[in-house]
Write an enzyme that holds these catalytic residues in place. Structure first.
Site, PDB file in Angstrom:
ATOM      1  N   GLY A 242      21.686  25.979  58.984  1.00  0.00           N
ATOM      2  CA  GLY A 242      21.200  25.742  57.633  1.00  0.00           C
ATOM      3  C   GLY A 242      22.242  25.597  56.541  1.00  0.00           C
ATOM      4  N   GLU A 276      23.582  28.929  64.597  1.00  0.00           N
ATOM      5  CA  GLU A 276      23.060  27.637  65.079  1.00  0.00           C
ATOM      6  C   GLU A 276      23.336  26.518  64.073  1.00  0.00           C
ATOM      7  OE1 GLU A 276      18.873  28.492  65.434  1.00  0.00           O
ATOM      8  OE2 GLU A 276      19.126  29.840  67.129  1.00  0.00           O
ATOM      9  N   ARG A 279      23.938  20.501  60.751  1.00  0.00           N
ATOM     10  CA  ARG A 279      24.400  19.609  59.691  1.00  0.00           C
ATOM     11  C   ARG A 279      25.856  19.866  59.271  1.00  0.00           C
ATOM     12  NH1 ARG A 279      20.828  17.312  55.960  1.00  0.00           N
ATOM     13  NH2 ARG A 279      19.292  18.875  56.551  1.00  0.00           N
ATOM     14  N   TYR A 319      13.062  12.346  52.724  1.00  0.00           N
ATOM     15  CA  TYR A 319      13.311  13.531  51.890  1.00  0.00           C
ATOM     16  C   TYR A 319      13.786  13.181  50.485  1.00  0.00           C
ATOM     17  CZ  TYR A 319      14.418  15.435  56.635  1.00  0.00           C
ATOM     18  OH  TYR A 319      14.449  15.777  57.958  1.00  0.00           O
ATOM     19  N   CYS A 345       9.403  -3.659  56.241  1.00  0.00           N
ATOM     20  CA  CYS A 345       8.317  -3.974  55.317  1.00  0.00           C
ATOM     21  C   CYS A 345       7.635  -2.718  54.809  1.00  0.00           C
ATOM     22  CB  CYS A 345       7.312  -4.880  56.025  1.00  0.00           C
ATOM     23  SG  CYS A 345       8.126  -6.322  56.710  1.00  0.00           S
TER      24      CYS A 345
END
Ligand SMILES: *Cc1c(COP(=O)(O)O)cnc(C)c1O
Length: 421
Positions: A242, A276, A279, A319, A345
């Site tokens: 995180g 863990e 990112r 997001y 599209c």
């Protein structure tokens, strides 16, 4: 101009390590994902060196970027892996990762996934519900195995991040309410094929503040102590991933400062620390290259229509994520403010809005911080073959995933049999 870990600018040219991005775009075409081996390694080593004084296991969250060359790079540095499916576990194996360092997260593990993970002897299942615990116990029983288990608890901490990537609040689908966890642990401790080894949580993604991590850990420690009082001794505490990264002007803590905020809470304790991170290992180690197809103006807005779309990179559409975009300019261009949009599209198909850019048709653009939740979230929507992935190591360019072909796109599909009248 923001400088990202892996990217540097020299004489108006953008480089990843010592390789010009324009060279890669020219050789392999666009859209294309490019990762820096050194940046991935350095980001992992930042965690490792901050933890030299504490027994730990850093389990890279495979879902952030699961290319097997990325996993191989991390496996060679001794990383463990946090997986959420058997597909991810098979990738870890293919990349040379050690199943004994794998933790298995996810709310919906199936019996066959459990079986395969038990057969390989993973480090631990991060169990998210009582129902899952029961299925795991019976599955382990039928395999003649014992499953190492950590309960994923929901510490009800507000990670103050985008609602779609916030996971540690009561209202989220993840984990077991921390107030009910002791009861579930007591049940687990009585199950014949369950070996209770740890506790875990993961409160959200792209956190730019340390405080929610500290609150979550404090709540976890209170639970661990309560469990010890009940005769249930845990071996590890897993505080999830995180940690945020800089996309724009965020100032997330470094792994070093994050660890120095939480280590004092753990120093006199024997439990191993498990992390863990996803990112924060790969996001700023990668970019996506695209090429301007057309410039178009409707009077009010200027559009740069590029060859990458939401199927290649969905973060802005999903997001409202802001991602930096820079031109790899040919020089003969005029400055204007553009929306950078793709061929799909959908009105939601954009990579960036209202960006000042000096570009003309044919120029390459570089979408920054695209190494996490980029390629892995791509799809074939609009029947677009998925982009290739490249790992740069100094001046070496390694193609680590080929561009999909039309053949790939159609493989597995079939026509209905001819109707006989
Ligand atoms: C997504 C996820 C991670 C990684 O999160 P990042 O924000 O990428 O560090 C870690 N653990 C679990 C359980 C996850 O779902």
């Amino acid at each position: 101009m923001i400088m990202h870990h892996a990217i540097s600018s020299q004489d108006g040219n953008l480089f990843i390590e010592s390789t010009a991005l324009s060279t890669i775009a020219g050789q392999l075409g666009t859209p294309c994902y490019v990762y820096s081996k050194a940046a991935i390694s350095n980001n992992f080593l930042a965690y490792q060196s901050a933890l030299v004084d504490k027994e730990h296991l850093i389990c890279y969250a495979v879902k952030a970027n699961s290319n097997i060359a990325v996993l191989q790079t991390l496996a060679e540095l001794g990383a463990g892996f946090d997986i959420v499916s058997i597909g991810e576990l098979e990738r870890v194996l293919r990349a040379g990762g050690d199943p004994a360092k794998v933790v298995f997260s996810g709310v919906a593990k199936t019996a066959s996934e459990m079986q395969r993970a038990l057969e390989l002897g993973i480090h631990c299942f991060n169990v998210e519900s009582e129902a899952e615990l029961e299925l795991l116990n019976s599955t382990a029983s039928s395999c003649g195995a014992t499953a190492a288990v950590s309960l994923r608890v929901n510490p009800d901490v507000d990670a103050q991040t985008h609602p779609y990537i916030s996971t540690g609040l009561k209202e989220n689908k993840f984990g077991i309410d921390i107030n009910l966890a002791a009861q579930v642990y007591q049940r687990a401790a009585q199950m014949a094929h369950i070996n209770v080894v740890g506790v875990d949580c993961h409160i959200g993604s792209q956190l730019v503040d340390i405080a929610p991590f500290v609150s979550a850990l404090e709540r976890l420690l209170a639970l661990v102590d309560e469990l010890a009082g009940l005769g249930i001794a845990l071996k590890h505490i897993d505080i999830g991933g995180g940690l945020g990264v800089r996309y724009d002007d965020e100032e997330p803590p470094t792994p070093q400062s994050y660890m120095s905020a939480i280590l004092p809470l753990l120093m006199d304790r024997s439990e191993t620390l498990v992390l863990e991170p996803g990112r924060s290992i790969t996001a700023n180690a990668g970019v996506m290259l695209t090429q301007v197809q057309y410039l178009k103006s409707n009077g009010e807005k200027n559009f740069a229509i590029v060859d990458a779309a939401m199927n290649d990179m969905i973060r802005p559409a999903l997001y409202q994520a802001w991602m930096d975009i820079q031109s790899i300019s040919t020089g003969n261009s005029e400055s204007a403010v553009y929306d950078v949009v793709g061929p799909v599209c959908e009105t939601g198909d954009f990579l960036a809005k209202d960006r000042p850019l000096s570009i003309c048709a044919g120029d390459y653009l570089c979408l920054m911080s695209a190494g996490a939740y980029g390629f892995v979230m791509s799809s074939n929507y609009n029947s677009r073959p998925r982009a290739p992935e490249v790992m740069v190591d100094g001046d070496q360019i390694h193609l680590v995933r080929q561009r999909e072909t039309i053949e790939d796109l159609l493989s597995g599909e079939s026509l209905l049999p001819a109707v006989v009248r």
